[in-house]
Scaffold this motif. Structure first.
Motif, PDB file in Angstrom:
ATOM      1  N   ALA A 173       0.844  -1.204   0.000  1.00  0.00           N
ATOM      2  CA  ALA A 173       0.000   0.000   0.000  1.00  0.00           C
ATOM      3  C   ALA A 173       0.873   1.245   0.000  1.00  0.00           C
ATOM      4  O   ALA A 173       0.563   2.256   0.640  1.00  0.00           O
ATOM      5  CB  ALA A 173      -0.958  -0.008   1.193  1.00  0.00           C
ATOM      6  N   CYS A 174       1.940   1.186  -0.752  1.00  0.00           N
ATOM      7  CA  CYS A 174       3.074   2.089  -0.664  1.00  0.00           C
ATOM      8  C   CYS A 174       3.105   3.075  -1.836  1.00  0.00           C
ATOM      9  O   CYS A 174       2.117   3.265  -2.546  1.00  0.00           O
ATOM     10  CB  CYS A 174       4.342   1.246  -0.656  1.00  0.00           C
ATOM     11  SG  CYS A 174       4.396   0.105  -2.088  1.00  0.00           S
ATOM     12  N   GLU A 175       4.255   3.693  -2.034  1.00  0.00           N
ATOM     13  CA  GLU A 175       4.448   4.577  -3.184  1.00  0.00           C
ATOM     14  C   GLU A 175       4.121   3.866  -4.491  1.00  0.00           C
ATOM     15  O   GLU A 175       3.460   4.420  -5.379  1.00  0.00           O
ATOM     16  CB  GLU A 175       5.904   5.063  -3.216  1.00  0.00           C
ATOM     17  CG  GLU A 175       6.231   5.932  -4.410  1.00  0.00           C
ATOM     18  CD  GLU A 175       7.721   6.206  -4.564  1.00  0.00           C
ATOM     19  OE1 GLU A 175       8.063   7.174  -5.267  1.00  0.00           O
ATOM     20  OE2 GLU A 175       8.538   5.445  -3.986  1.00  0.00           O
ATOM     21  N   LEU A 176       4.558   2.622  -4.620  1.00  0.00           N
ATOM     22  CA  LEU A 176       4.397   1.895  -5.877  1.00  0.00           C
ATOM     23  C   LEU A 176       2.958   1.427  -6.082  1.00  0.00           C
ATOM     24  O   LEU A 176       2.338   1.732  -7.105  1.00  0.00           O
ATOM     25  CB  LEU A 176       5.344   0.688  -5.906  1.00  0.00           C
ATOM     26  CG  LEU A 176       5.294  -0.159  -7.176  1.00  0.00           C
ATOM     27  CD1 LEU A 176       5.688   0.653  -8.394  1.00  0.00           C
ATOM     28  CD2 LEU A 176       6.191  -1.384  -7.040  1.00  0.00           C
ATOM     29  N   GLU A 177       2.410   0.659  -5.139  1.00  0.00           N
ATOM     30  CA  GLU A 177       1.062   0.131  -5.307  1.00  0.00           C
ATOM     31  C   GLU A 177       0.027   1.255  -5.395  1.00  0.00           C
ATOM     32  O   GLU A 177      -0.919   1.187  -6.194  1.00  0.00           O
ATOM     33  CB  GLU A 177       0.713  -0.822  -4.156  1.00  0.00           C
ATOM     34  CG  GLU A 177       1.399  -2.171  -4.254  1.00  0.00           C
ATOM     35  CD  GLU A 177       0.845  -3.180  -3.257  1.00  0.00           C
ATOM     36  OE1 GLU A 177       0.703  -4.356  -3.646  1.00  0.00           O
ATOM     37  OE2 GLU A 177       0.540  -2.794  -2.118  1.00  0.00           O
ATOM     38  N   THR A 178       0.192   2.273  -4.587  1.00  0.00           N
ATOM     39  CA  THR A 178      -0.767   3.379  -4.606  1.00  0.00           C
ATOM     40  C   THR A 178      -0.702   4.131  -5.926  1.00  0.00           C
ATOM     41  O   THR A 178      -1.744   4.502  -6.486  1.00  0.00           O
ATOM     42  CB  THR A 178      -0.530   4.321  -3.419  1.00  0.00           C
ATOM     43  OG1 THR A 178      -0.608   3.581  -2.196  1.00  0.00           O
ATOM     44  CG2 THR A 178      -1.559   5.436  -3.392  1.00  0.00           C
ATOM     45  N   GLU A 238       2.304   8.645   0.425  1.00  0.00           N
ATOM     46  CA  GLU A 238       2.165  10.090   0.239  1.00  0.00           C
ATOM     47  C   GLU A 238       2.952  10.575  -0.970  1.00  0.00           C
ATOM     48  O   GLU A 238       2.700  11.672  -1.494  1.00  0.00           O
ATOM     49  CB  GLU A 238       2.610  10.825   1.503  1.00  0.00           C
ATOM     50  CG  GLU A 238       1.693  10.588   2.697  1.00  0.00           C
ATOM     51  CD  GLU A 238       2.201  11.233   3.972  1.00  0.00           C
ATOM     52  OE1 GLU A 238       2.931  12.245   3.880  1.00  0.00           O
ATOM     53  OE2 GLU A 238       1.873  10.735   5.070  1.00  0.00           O
ATOM     54  N   LEU A 239       3.898   9.767  -1.447  1.00  0.00           N
ATOM     55  CA  LEU A 239       4.682  10.128  -2.639  1.00  0.00           C
ATOM     56  C   LEU A 239       4.029   9.645  -3.932  1.00  0.00           C
ATOM     57  O   LEU A 239       4.538   9.898  -5.017  1.00  0.00           O
ATOM     58  CB  LEU A 239       6.093   9.529  -2.531  1.00  0.00           C
ATOM     59  CG  LEU A 239       6.967  10.063  -1.399  1.00  0.00           C
ATOM     60  CD1 LEU A 239       8.255   9.242  -1.284  1.00  0.00           C
ATOM     61  CD2 LEU A 239       7.294  11.537  -1.628  1.00  0.00           C
ATOM     62  N   ALA A 240       2.902   8.950  -3.814  1.00  0.00           N
ATOM     63  CA  ALA A 240       2.270   8.351  -4.990  1.00  0.00           C
ATOM     64  C   ALA A 240       1.513   9.394  -5.799  1.00  0.00           C
ATOM     65  O   ALA A 240       0.912  10.324  -5.251  1.00  0.00           O
ATOM     66  CB  ALA A 240       1.305   7.248  -4.554  1.00  0.00           C
ATOM     67  N   ALA A 242      -0.858   9.571  -9.804  1.00  0.00           N
ATOM     68  CA  ALA A 242      -1.374   8.831 -10.959  1.00  0.00           C
ATOM     69  C   ALA A 242      -0.386   8.871 -12.115  1.00  0.00           C
ATOM     70  O   ALA A 242      -0.275   7.902 -12.875  1.00  0.00           O
ATOM     71  CB  ALA A 242      -2.724   9.407 -11.386  1.00  0.00           C
ATOM     72  N   GLU A 243       0.356   9.953 -12.260  1.00  0.00           N
ATOM     73  CA  GLU A 243       1.345  10.046 -13.334  1.00  0.00           C
ATOM     74  C   GLU A 243       2.461   9.031 -13.111  1.00  0.00           C
ATOM     75  O   GLU A 243       2.926   8.372 -14.060  1.00  0.00           O
ATOM     76  CB  GLU A 243       1.918  11.458 -13.400  1.00  0.00           C
ATOM     77  CG  GLU A 243       3.133  11.617 -14.303  1.00  0.00           C
ATOM     78  CD  GLU A 243       2.900  11.192 -15.750  1.00  0.00           C
ATOM     79  OE1 GLU A 243       3.883  10.863 -16.433  1.00  0.00           O
ATOM     80  OE2 GLU A 243       1.726  11.173 -16.199  1.00  0.00           O
ATOM     81  N   LYS A 244       2.901   8.891 -11.883  1.00  0.00           N
ATOM     82  CA  LYS A 244       3.904   7.866 -11.590  1.00  0.00           C
ATOM     83  C   LYS A 244       3.328   6.477 -11.847  1.00  0.00           C
ATOM     84  O   LYS A 244       4.027   5.575 -12.291  1.00  0.00           O
ATOM     85  CB  LYS A 244       4.390   7.998 -10.149  1.00  0.00           C
ATOM     86  CG  LYS A 244       5.187   9.268  -9.903  1.00  0.00           C
ATOM     87  CD  LYS A 244       5.468   9.490  -8.433  1.00  0.00           C
ATOM     88  CE  LYS A 244       6.588   8.614  -7.937  1.00  0.00           C
ATOM     89  NZ  LYS A 244       6.975   8.967  -6.552  1.00  0.00           N
ATOM     90  N   GLY A 245       2.032   6.297 -11.578  1.00  0.00           N
ATOM     91  CA  GLY A 245       1.380   5.030 -11.871  1.00  0.00           C
ATOM     92  C   GLY A 245       1.346   4.732 -13.354  1.00  0.00           C
ATOM     93  O   GLY A 245       1.524   3.581 -13.764  1.00  0.00           O
ATOM     94  N   ARG A 246       1.119   5.768 -14.159  1.00  0.00           N
ATOM     95  CA  ARG A 246       1.146   5.581 -15.616  1.00  0.00           C
ATOM     96  C   ARG A 246       2.519   5.113 -16.069  1.00  0.00           C
ATOM     97  O   ARG A 246       2.647   4.214 -16.908  1.00  0.00           O
ATOM     98  CB  ARG A 246       0.782   6.887 -16.325  1.00  0.00           C
ATOM     99  CG  ARG A 246       0.788   6.772 -17.859  1.00  0.00           C
ATOM    100  CD  ARG A 246       0.708   8.129 -18.530  1.00  0.00           C
ATOM    101  NE  ARG A 246       1.875   8.947 -18.234  1.00  0.00           N
ATOM    102  CZ  ARG A 246       3.064   8.817 -18.850  1.00  0.00           C
ATOM    103  NH1 ARG A 246       3.235   7.869 -19.778  1.00  0.00           N
ATOM    104  NH2 ARG A 246       4.071   9.598 -18.527  1.00  0.00           N
ATOM    105  N   GLN A 247       3.558   5.691 -15.527  1.00  0.00           N
ATOM    106  CA  GLN A 247       4.918   5.302 -15.903  1.00  0.00           C
ATOM    107  C   GLN A 247       5.188   3.845 -15.524  1.00  0.00           C
ATOM    108  O   GLN A 247       5.786   3.091 -16.304  1.00  0.00           O
ATOM    109  CB  GLN A 247       5.923   6.232 -15.223  1.00  0.00           C
ATOM    110  CG  GLN A 247       5.839   7.676 -15.672  1.00  0.00           C
ATOM    111  CD  GLN A 247       6.652   8.605 -14.785  1.00  0.00           C
ATOM    112  OE1 GLN A 247       7.494   8.168 -13.986  1.00  0.00           O
ATOM    113  NE2 GLN A 247       6.396   9.893 -14.896  1.00  0.00           N
ATOM    114  N   VAL A 248       4.739   3.455 -14.332  1.00  0.00           N
ATOM    115  CA  VAL A 248       4.905   2.061 -13.881  1.00  0.00           C
ATOM    116  C   VAL A 248       4.142   1.116 -14.797  1.00  0.00           C
ATOM    117  O   VAL A 248       4.659   0.066 -15.218  1.00  0.00           O
ATOM    118  CB  VAL A 248       4.433   1.929 -12.420  1.00  0.00           C
ATOM    119  CG1 VAL A 248       4.223   0.460 -12.042  1.00  0.00           C
ATOM    120  CG2 VAL A 248       5.435   2.571 -11.485  1.00  0.00           C
TER     121      VAL A 248
END
Length: 291
Positions: A173-178, A238-240, A242-248
């Protein structure tokens, strides 16, 4: 051969004659595996399904003629998280047998390349055993891939992407998963409840006992989640964004497509019996025959 077998990447949407077509095409089967498990106050219980299935579907849209995505294995091995309401546990033997039933069924029908795409960390040892048994007990080849490990193929990606501390910033439930969940299903994220959570034993700064999705100590103790987390959040959501999610998402899809292209046509590893004298009894396990 029907065009639908070439265009459809969702296994359950095909008819049985179209499955025959997909087998003849040598499609790679991808089985998303996850869990129904707490992910803190800000994320729903389905994180470990939404993430691998979303990535699998992305690859399916890219190369539908080479891949089939099966319905996911929803319930995983989560006994250590049962102090947090909502978590559903499957006994490890039940879980392994369920996955093995799926891979054996696929092998029986004629699919010879299978990927277990995992979204739940504690499934890993059990899925590893299921993949190994598939390779030893059928004539198919099966490999385990955690979706987050796809981000390590390009050695430049994570160092440029990650902002959270190591170890612990990317754990659960972290920077990556969020981030990925924000990209895939932002409407179901409770943004007002996003708050970082610590892993108490990581604070010991021991080289032996620490955890992160991208590495752990040489002798890490895995026990009840409630013993080292107050909120069920392990890391820095808190560092998550949606743009970072798109990159992932784009990176994971790209690497999964690359792997499918490699795996699909890779010759199967062949077993060779090295006994000087043939064994005088059957092997006491169900094993793939010597070719």
């Amino acid at each position: 051969m029907t065009s639908r077998a070439r265009q459809e990447y969702r296994y359950e949407k095909l008819t049985w004659p179209e499955i025959n077509d997909a087998i003849e095409m040598g499609k790679v089967c991808v089985v998303p595996c996850g869990s129904v498990e707490q992910h803190g106050p800000h994320l729903p219980l389905d994180v470990d399904i939404v993430c691998p299935q979303g990535i699998a579907f992305g690859a399916g849209r890219e190369i539908p003629e080479k891949i089939l995505i099966l319905p996911p294995v929803w319930y995983g091995y989560t006994g250590h998280v049962m102090d947090f309401p909502g978590t559903i546990n499957t006994h490890y033997e039940t879980f392994i047998h369920q996955v093995l039933d799926i891979t054996q069924s696929l092998a029986y029908h004629g699919f010879k390349k299978i990927i277990l795409l995992n979204g739940h960390g504690s499934n890993m040892p059990n899925l590893d055993l299921a993949a190994r048994r598939t390779n030893l007990e059928t004539d198919a080849e099966c490999v385990l891939v955690a979706w987050w490990n796809l981000l390590t193929v390009d050695k430049e990606f994570l160092p440029h992407w990650r902002q959270s501390k190591f170890p612990g910033g990317c754990a659960h439930a972290c920077e990556l998963e969020t981030s990925l969940y924000l990209y895939l299903d932002e409407a179901h994220v409770h943004k007002d409840k996003i708050k970082n959570g610590t892993i108490s034993f990581n604070e010991d700064n021991s080289p032996f006992n620490y955890v992160d999705l991208f590495g752990q100590g040489a002798a890490t103790i895995i026990s009840w989640t409630s013993s080292y987390s107050e909120s069920g959040v392990l890391g820095e959501p808190e560092l998550a964004t949606a743009e970072k999610g798109r990159q992932v998402y784009e990176e994971a899809v790209k690497q999964l497509v690359r792997f499918v292209m490699y795996f699909k046509d890779r010759p199967c590893d062949l077993r060779r019996d090295r006994h000087r004298q043939p064994p005088t009894m059957p092997m006491p396990w169900n094993q793939r025959p010597v070719r």
